[in-house]
Design a protein around this motif. Sequence first.
Motif, PDB file in Angstrom:
ATOM      1  N   TRP A  81       1.027  -1.111   0.191  1.00  0.00           N
ATOM      2  CA  TRP A  81       0.050   0.057   0.027  1.00  0.00           C
ATOM      3  C   TRP A  81       0.937   1.291   0.000  1.00  0.00           C
ATOM      4  O   TRP A  81       0.493   2.081  -0.529  1.00  0.00           O
ATOM      5  CB  TRP A  81      -0.889  -0.151   1.000  1.00  0.00           C
ATOM      6  CG  TRP A  81      -1.785   1.151   1.535  1.00  0.00           C
ATOM      7  CD1 TRP A  81      -1.394   2.398   1.910  1.00  0.00           C
ATOM      8  CD2 TRP A  81      -3.118   1.329   0.397  1.00  0.00           C
ATOM      9  NE1 TRP A  81      -2.778   3.197   1.801  1.00  0.00           N
ATOM     10  CE2 TRP A  81      -3.643   2.606   0.928  1.00  0.00           C
ATOM     11  CE3 TRP A  81      -3.834   0.576  -0.294  1.00  0.00           C
ATOM     12  CZ2 TRP A  81      -4.770   3.096   0.576  1.00  0.00           C
ATOM     13  CZ3 TRP A  81      -5.021   1.094  -0.667  1.00  0.00           C
ATOM     14  CH2 TRP A  81      -5.430   2.303  -0.480  1.00  0.00           C
ATOM     15  N   LEU A  82       1.990   1.238   0.762  1.00  0.00           N
ATOM     16  CA  LEU A  82       2.738   2.320   0.854  1.00  0.00           C
ATOM     17  C   LEU A  82       4.055   2.280  -0.433  1.00  0.00           C
ATOM     18  O   LEU A  82       4.793   3.115  -0.344  1.00  0.00           O
ATOM     19  CB  LEU A  82       3.525   2.267   2.150  1.00  0.00           C
ATOM     20  CG  LEU A  82       2.891   2.398   3.421  1.00  0.00           C
ATOM     21  CD1 LEU A  82       3.657   2.162   4.756  1.00  0.00           C
ATOM     22  CD2 LEU A  82       2.129   3.760   3.528  1.00  0.00           C
ATOM     23  N   LYS A  83       3.810   1.418  -1.111  1.00  0.00           N
ATOM     24  CA  LYS A  83       4.558   1.398  -2.406  1.00  0.00           C
ATOM     25  C   LYS A  83       6.139   0.972  -2.039  1.00  0.00           C
ATOM     26  O   LYS A  83       6.852   1.128  -2.785  1.00  0.00           O
ATOM     27  CB  LYS A  83       4.587   2.723  -3.286  1.00  0.00           C
ATOM     28  CG  LYS A  83       3.234   3.338  -3.442  1.00  0.00           C
ATOM     29  CD  LYS A  83       3.200   4.393  -4.466  1.00  0.00           C
ATOM     30  CE  LYS A  83       2.126   4.984  -5.009  1.00  0.00           C
ATOM     31  NZ  LYS A  83       2.117   6.106  -5.759  1.00  0.00           N
ATOM     32  N   TYR A  84       6.110   0.115  -1.056  1.00  0.00           N
ATOM     33  CA  TYR A  84       7.603  -0.408  -0.787  1.00  0.00           C
ATOM     34  C   TYR A  84       7.509  -1.856  -1.261  1.00  0.00           C
ATOM     35  O   TYR A  84       6.467  -2.606  -1.221  1.00  0.00           O
ATOM     36  CB  TYR A  84       7.732  -0.321   0.828  1.00  0.00           C
ATOM     37  CG  TYR A  84       7.758   0.885   1.495  1.00  0.00           C
ATOM     38  CD1 TYR A  84       8.175   1.988   0.889  1.00  0.00           C
ATOM     39  CD2 TYR A  84       7.261   1.058   2.735  1.00  0.00           C
ATOM     40  CE1 TYR A  84       8.256   3.367   1.552  1.00  0.00           C
ATOM     41  CE2 TYR A  84       7.231   2.310   3.587  1.00  0.00           C
ATOM     42  CZ  TYR A  84       7.955   3.330   2.832  1.00  0.00           C
ATOM     43  OH  TYR A  84       7.969   4.549   3.638  1.00  0.00           O
ATOM     44  N   PRO A  85       8.725  -2.179  -1.587  1.00  0.00           N
ATOM     45  CA  PRO A  85       8.930  -3.872  -1.874  1.00  0.00           C
ATOM     46  C   PRO A  85       8.461  -4.716  -0.742  1.00  0.00           C
ATOM     47  O   PRO A  85       8.597  -4.129   0.689  1.00  0.00           O
ATOM     48  CB  PRO A  85      10.306  -3.648  -2.424  1.00  0.00           C
ATOM     49  CG  PRO A  85      10.777  -2.789  -1.492  1.00  0.00           C
ATOM     50  CD  PRO A  85      10.158  -1.622  -1.616  1.00  0.00           C
ATOM     51  N   ILE A  86       8.114  -5.864  -0.953  1.00  0.00           N
ATOM     52  CA  ILE A  86       7.701  -6.431   0.577  1.00  0.00           C
ATOM     53  C   ILE A  86       9.099  -6.808   1.469  1.00  0.00           C
ATOM     54  O   ILE A  86       8.715  -7.013   2.417  1.00  0.00           O
ATOM     55  CB  ILE A  86       6.832  -7.864  -0.189  1.00  0.00           C
ATOM     56  CG1 ILE A  86       5.598  -7.744  -0.422  1.00  0.00           C
ATOM     57  CG2 ILE A  86       6.806  -8.942   0.996  1.00  0.00           C
ATOM     58  CD1 ILE A  86       4.778  -8.841  -0.981  1.00  0.00           C
ATOM     59  N   ASP A  87      10.001  -6.935   0.808  1.00  0.00           N
ATOM     60  CA  ASP A  87      11.259  -7.036   1.509  1.00  0.00           C
ATOM     61  C   ASP A  87      11.708  -5.880   2.087  1.00  0.00           C
ATOM     62  O   ASP A  87      12.989  -5.919   2.618  1.00  0.00           O
ATOM     63  CB  ASP A  87      12.204  -7.689   0.924  1.00  0.00           C
ATOM     64  CG  ASP A  87      12.815  -7.420  -0.376  1.00  0.00           C
ATOM     65  OD1 ASP A  87      12.142  -5.944  -0.596  1.00  0.00           O
ATOM     66  OD2 ASP A  87      13.973  -7.595  -1.025  1.00  0.00           O
ATOM     67  N   GLN A  88      11.104  -4.709   1.932  1.00  0.00           N
ATOM     68  CA  GLN A  88      11.549  -3.514   2.770  1.00  0.00           C
ATOM     69  C   GLN A  88      11.550  -3.792   4.330  1.00  0.00           C
ATOM     70  O   GLN A  88      10.504  -4.448   4.946  1.00  0.00           O
ATOM     71  CB  GLN A  88      10.546  -2.385   2.504  1.00  0.00           C
ATOM     72  CG  GLN A  88      10.563  -1.038   3.221  1.00  0.00           C
ATOM     73  CD  GLN A  88      11.834  -0.212   2.807  1.00  0.00           C
ATOM     74  OE1 GLN A  88      12.170  -0.280   1.581  1.00  0.00           O
ATOM     75  NE2 GLN A  88      12.431   0.315   3.599  1.00  0.00           N
ATOM     76  N   ASP A  89      12.582  -3.324   4.860  1.00  0.00           N
ATOM     77  CA  ASP A  89      12.579  -3.497   6.384  1.00  0.00           C
ATOM     78  C   ASP A  89      11.663  -2.328   7.135  1.00  0.00           C
ATOM     79  O   ASP A  89      11.781  -1.344   7.144  1.00  0.00           O
ATOM     80  CB  ASP A  89      13.967  -3.159   6.782  1.00  0.00           C
ATOM     81  CG  ASP A  89      14.096  -3.419   8.555  1.00  0.00           C
ATOM     82  OD1 ASP A  89      13.182  -4.168   8.958  1.00  0.00           O
ATOM     83  OD2 ASP A  89      14.974  -2.864   9.114  1.00  0.00           O
ATOM     84  N   LEU A  90      10.461  -2.873   7.561  1.00  0.00           N
ATOM     85  CA  LEU A  90       9.408  -2.335   8.166  1.00  0.00           C
ATOM     86  C   LEU A  90       8.848  -2.911   9.448  1.00  0.00           C
ATOM     87  O   LEU A  90       7.799  -3.520   9.194  1.00  0.00           O
ATOM     88  CB  LEU A  90       8.424  -1.749   7.139  1.00  0.00           C
ATOM     89  CG  LEU A  90       7.279  -0.739   7.648  1.00  0.00           C
ATOM     90  CD1 LEU A  90       7.859   0.837   7.976  1.00  0.00           C
ATOM     91  CD2 LEU A  90       6.320  -0.556   6.483  1.00  0.00           C
ATOM     92  N   PRO A  91       9.667  -2.658  10.451  1.00  0.00           N
ATOM     93  CA  PRO A  91       9.117  -3.820  11.607  1.00  0.00           C
ATOM     94  C   PRO A  91       7.705  -3.242  12.179  1.00  0.00           C
ATOM     95  O   PRO A  91       7.345  -2.106  12.247  1.00  0.00           O
ATOM     96  CB  PRO A  91       9.811  -3.615  12.719  1.00  0.00           C
ATOM     97  CG  PRO A  91      11.385  -3.016  12.103  1.00  0.00           C
ATOM     98  CD  PRO A  91      10.755  -2.015  10.781  1.00  0.00           C
ATOM     99  N   MET A  92       6.893  -4.262  12.185  1.00  0.00           N
ATOM    100  CA  MET A  92       5.328  -4.166  12.547  1.00  0.00           C
ATOM    101  C   MET A  92       5.051  -5.244  13.627  1.00  0.00           C
ATOM    102  O   MET A  92       5.571  -6.310  13.224  1.00  0.00           O
ATOM    103  CB  MET A  92       4.370  -4.184  11.444  1.00  0.00           C
ATOM    104  CG  MET A  92       4.573  -3.153  10.323  1.00  0.00           C
ATOM    105  SD  MET A  92       3.685  -3.128   8.897  1.00  0.00           S
ATOM    106  CE  MET A  92       4.628  -4.170   7.781  1.00  0.00           C
TER     107      MET A  92
END
Length: 237
Positions: free
Chosen positions: A194-205
Motif C-alpha cells: 500500500w505504501l509502495k514499498y517492496p515486500i522485503d523492505q525493512d518495516l518492523p510491524m
Amino acid sequence: MSDLDATTPRVFLARHGETEWTKNGRYTGITDLDLTPEGVKQTTSTAAKLVGHGRLIDPARLVRIWVSPRRRAKQTFNSLFGNGDSGSGLVKSDDDRVVITEDIAEWGYGDYEGMRTGEVKKWRKERGLDGDREWSIWRDGCEGGESMDQVTVRLDGVIDEIRAMQGPLINGERPADVMLVAHGLILRAFVKRWLKYPIDQDLPMIYPPGGISVLSYKNRNVEEPGFFVGLALPADN
C-alpha cells in the motif's frame, strides 16, 4: 485530516483472532483452524468498541469487504459484524459487498506450514542454505510455497481494485471505505505494498490477533497512500 469526521476513503485491515497455532507461533497458511475462545473474545471485544453505526468502522460506509476463505478469517468477519445465532448481523456473509477470495489468504508457507521461524532457519542451514545470511520470509519466500513476487502480484491486484473504487470518490462524494479480514503476515505485506514499498523492505510491524489497522491517503490524493499513526475515535452519541 481529522479521523473524527473523515470523508477521505479508508481501508480497514482486520487480523483474525487467536488460534492454537497463533499461540504457539506456528506458520499457519492453509491449515484451517478455528478461533480459540480467547480469539472469539478478542474479535467480539473489537466489534463492541469499533464496529457499528457512527463508530470508527461504520457498516453504512463500507462498499467492499474482502475476506480470506480460511475458517478463522470467516469467524472473525462474523464476530466483527455480529453474525451470531440471531442472524441480525450488521453485514451478512451473503451481502453483495462481501468477497471471499484467495487474493488475501495467508502467505503460502508450503514446506514450512506448521513450523516456527527458528525451526525453519535451522532446517535450511542443515541443508546448506543461507550460508551468508539468515533466511527471511519477506525476501526468500517459502520452499514449496509462495515467493515474494507471487505475493506481490496478488496483493497489488487488490490494491489496484481498491484505488479504482476510491479514486473517483477521494473527496468524499459518497462513502467508499473498504475492509480486509485476513491474516497477520499477509496484512503486513499488504501495508508495505500500500505504501509502495517492496515486500522485503525493512518495516518492523506488530500486529496482534484481533487487531485493526487503518490506511488511507494524504492530501486527498490517491497517489499518496498513507497509514494512520494514531486515531481520533468518533465521539459517543
